[in-house]
Motif scaffolding. Sequence first.
Motif, short mmCIF file in Angstrom:
data_model
loop_
_atom_site.label_atom_id
_atom_site.label_comp_id
_atom_site.label_asym_id
_atom_site.label_seq_id
_atom_site.Cartn_x
_atom_site.Cartn_y
_atom_site.Cartn_z
N ASP A 70 1.96 -65.80 7.14
CA ASP A 70 1.59 -66.65 8.26
C ASP A 70 2.27 -66.17 9.54
N GLY A 71 1.48 -65.88 10.55
CA GLY A 71 1.99 -65.41 11.82
C GLY A 71 2.24 -63.91 11.89
N ARG A 72 2.07 -63.21 10.77
CA ARG A 72 2.30 -61.76 10.74
C ARG A 72 1.05 -60.98 11.14
N PHE A 73 -0.12 -61.56 10.87
CA PHE A 73 -1.38 -60.94 11.28
C PHE A 73 -2.43 -62.03 11.39
N PHE A 74 -3.55 -61.67 11.99
CA PHE A 74 -4.63 -62.62 12.22
C PHE A 74 -5.95 -61.97 11.83
N THR A 75 -6.89 -62.79 11.40
CA THR A 75 -8.19 -62.28 11.00
C THR A 75 -9.25 -62.73 12.00
N GLY A 76 -10.03 -61.80 12.49
CA GLY A 76 -11.15 -62.11 13.35
C GLY A 76 -12.42 -62.01 12.54
N VAL A 77 -13.26 -63.03 12.62
CA VAL A 77 -14.50 -63.04 11.84
C VAL A 77 -15.66 -62.75 12.80
N THR A 78 -16.28 -61.60 12.60
CA THR A 78 -17.31 -61.15 13.54
C THR A 78 -18.56 -62.03 13.52
N SER A 79 -18.86 -62.66 12.40
CA SER A 79 -20.07 -63.47 12.32
C SER A 79 -19.94 -64.80 13.06
N THR A 80 -18.71 -65.26 13.27
CA THR A 80 -18.49 -66.54 13.97
C THR A 80 -17.82 -66.37 15.32
N GLY A 81 -17.12 -65.24 15.53
CA GLY A 81 -16.40 -65.03 16.78
C GLY A 81 -15.08 -65.77 16.82
N ILE A 82 -14.59 -66.19 15.67
CA ILE A 82 -13.35 -66.98 15.58
C ILE A 82 -12.27 -66.15 14.91
N TYR A 83 -11.01 -66.35 15.35
CA TYR A 83 -9.91 -65.72 14.64
C TYR A 83 -9.02 -66.79 14.04
N CYS A 84 -8.42 -66.46 12.88
CA CYS A 84 -7.64 -67.42 12.10
C CYS A 84 -6.31 -66.83 11.65
N ARG A 85 -5.47 -67.73 11.16
CA ARG A 85 -4.26 -67.33 10.47
C ARG A 85 -4.65 -67.02 9.02
N PRO A 86 -3.84 -66.25 8.31
CA PRO A 86 -4.20 -65.93 6.92
C PRO A 86 -4.13 -67.13 5.98
N ILE A 87 -3.55 -68.23 6.44
CA ILE A 87 -3.45 -69.43 5.59
C ILE A 87 -4.52 -70.46 5.91
N ALA A 115 -2.93 -62.61 20.57
CA ALA A 115 -3.37 -62.05 21.85
C ALA A 115 -4.33 -60.88 21.65
N ALA A 116 -4.06 -60.05 20.66
CA ALA A 116 -4.95 -58.92 20.37
C ALA A 116 -6.31 -59.41 19.90
N ALA A 117 -6.34 -60.45 19.10
CA ALA A 117 -7.61 -61.01 18.63
C ALA A 117 -8.40 -61.60 19.80
N GLU A 118 -7.70 -62.29 20.70
CA GLU A 118 -8.37 -62.85 21.87
C GLU A 118 -8.87 -61.76 22.80
N ALA A 119 -8.08 -60.69 22.94
CA ALA A 119 -8.51 -59.57 23.79
C ALA A 119 -9.76 -58.90 23.22
N ALA A 120 -9.93 -58.97 21.90
CA ALA A 120 -11.12 -58.40 21.25
C ALA A 120 -12.32 -59.33 21.35
N GLY A 121 -12.15 -60.49 21.97
CA GLY A 121 -13.27 -61.39 22.20
C GLY A 121 -13.38 -62.57 21.24
N PHE A 122 -12.39 -62.78 20.38
CA PHE A 122 -12.43 -63.90 19.44
C PHE A 122 -11.79 -65.13 20.06
N ARG A 123 -12.23 -66.30 19.63
CA ARG A 123 -11.63 -67.56 20.08
C ARG A 123 -10.85 -68.17 18.91
#
Length: 94
Positions: A20-37, A55-63
């Motif tokens: 948790d907090g070490r990485f984030f997942t961006g889902v291309t089909s929804t445009g959302i990024y999440c925590r691994p938990i 911040a990197a996920a948001e910069a890639a266009g995910f909310r």
Amino acid sequence: MTIDPDIFWRACSSRDRRFDGRFFTGVTSTGIYCRPICPARLPARRNVRFYTSAAAAEAAGFRPCRRCRPETAPGSAAWLGTSATVARALRLKH
């Protein structure tokens, strides 16, 4: 940190709290990024991109996800609170 998609995917699919907090997942089909938990349904692997920060996920266009609130993950400025704000102000001052 280098991104190893296979390791991150295993951590994400097991919802391992140690990540948790070490990485984030961006889902291309929804445009959302999440925590691994995140308790949301696990997306298809082909639709997932991995990021080392919110911040990197948001910069890639995910909310941010509204269920797991990834922008407030452990280690983020929002999670650290006022001390993070003060530390940032002191760094900017110099």
